[in-house]
Design an enzyme around this catalytic site. Structure first.
Site, PDB file in Angstrom:
ATOM      1  N   PRO A 128       0.778  -1.244   0.000  1.00  0.00           N
ATOM      2  CA  PRO A 128       0.000   0.000   0.000  1.00  0.00           C
ATOM      3  C   PRO A 128       0.811   1.297   0.000  1.00  0.00           C
ATOM      4  O   PRO A 128       0.796   2.072   0.957  1.00  0.00           O
ATOM      5  CB  PRO A 128      -0.840  -0.134   1.266  1.00  0.00           C
ATOM      6  CG  PRO A 128       0.018  -0.936   2.191  1.00  0.00           C
ATOM      7  CD  PRO A 128       0.743  -1.913   1.303  1.00  0.00           C
ATOM      8  N   CYS A 129       1.467   1.573  -1.120  1.00  0.00           N
ATOM      9  CA  CYS A 129       2.237   2.811  -1.235  1.00  0.00           C
ATOM     10  C   CYS A 129       1.330   4.041  -1.204  1.00  0.00           C
ATOM     11  O   CYS A 129       1.790   5.139  -0.888  1.00  0.00           O
ATOM     12  CB  CYS A 129       3.101   2.800  -2.480  1.00  0.00           C
ATOM     13  SG  CYS A 129       2.220   2.436  -4.005  1.00  0.00           S
ATOM     14  N   HIS A 130       0.043   3.865  -1.472  1.00  0.00           N
ATOM     15  CA  HIS A 130      -0.896   4.985  -1.413  1.00  0.00           C
ATOM     16  C   HIS A 130      -1.091   5.496   0.007  1.00  0.00           C
ATOM     17  O   HIS A 130      -1.579   6.604   0.199  1.00  0.00           O
ATOM     18  CB  HIS A 130      -2.253   4.585  -2.018  1.00  0.00           C
ATOM     19  CG  HIS A 130      -2.916   3.444  -1.326  1.00  0.00           C
ATOM     20  ND1 HIS A 130      -2.586   2.131  -1.609  1.00  0.00           N
ATOM     21  CD2 HIS A 130      -3.872   3.405  -0.374  1.00  0.00           C
ATOM     22  CE1 HIS A 130      -3.335   1.338  -0.854  1.00  0.00           C
ATOM     23  NE2 HIS A 130      -4.124   2.084  -0.099  1.00  0.00           N
TER      24      HIS A 130
END
Length: 166
Positions: A128-130
């Site tokens: 989850p780089c967001h």
């Protein structure tokens, strides 16, 4: 030579291309994503290695799954791998700043390097780089576009229903 396969699945974020190396998920790409490699690197079309990944992505987008449990074949530098492992520890619905993530990794002065590694994350959404934001809560950089990042964060925080993502 490793066996490379891919499949394309629908999502609220336009089609996602899933790529496996030797049967293990190694990349998830959005349409128009920055750092998206050329399609000829995606291997042969074959949906067989992706059944569980597709099931979990569908459950995530339906609001029924908050933690992915998939084997991943992440390919990157040792520092990138550390950053991506740090991303996996950010809980659903929460965010961290680049600086906080750098500090958690034991290198508080490396927020810019963390940002660069975050931007090279090959398995978007699942890794989850967001969930990483700029200092002061600003939305900065997302390979899939800031609009997608904002919608993912709103979805995970409960302020947007899955159907309202687009």
């Amino acid at each position: 030579m490793p066996a490379i396969q891919h499949t394309v699945v629908d999502s609220p974020y336009d089609p996602l291309t899933l790529v496996a190396v030797d049967g293990v998920l190694s990349r998830v790409h959005m349409t128009g994503q920055r750092h998206r490699p050329p399609e000829e690197t995606f291997g042969e079309p074959d949906p067989r290695p992706f059944g569980e990944a597709i099931r979990q992505l569908d459950a995530y987008f339906a609001g029924e799954l908050t933690d992915f449990d998939l084997p991943l074949n992440l390919i990157g530098t040792p520092f990138q791998l550390r950053v991506w492992e740090g991303l996996l520890r950010i809980p659903y619905g929460e965010t961290r700043t680049y600086g906080e993530l750098a500090e958690e990794l034991g290198n508080p002065g490396a927020s810019r390097a963390v940002g660069l590694a975050n931007g090279k994350n090959p398995v978007s959404i699942i890794v989850p780089c967001h969930r990483v934001i700029g200092a002061g809560g600003s939305l900065t950089g997302y390979g899939g576009g800031l609009d997608r990042k904002q919608r993912l964060l709103a979805f995970e925080s409960g302020t947007a229903e899955p159907a309202a993502l687009f």
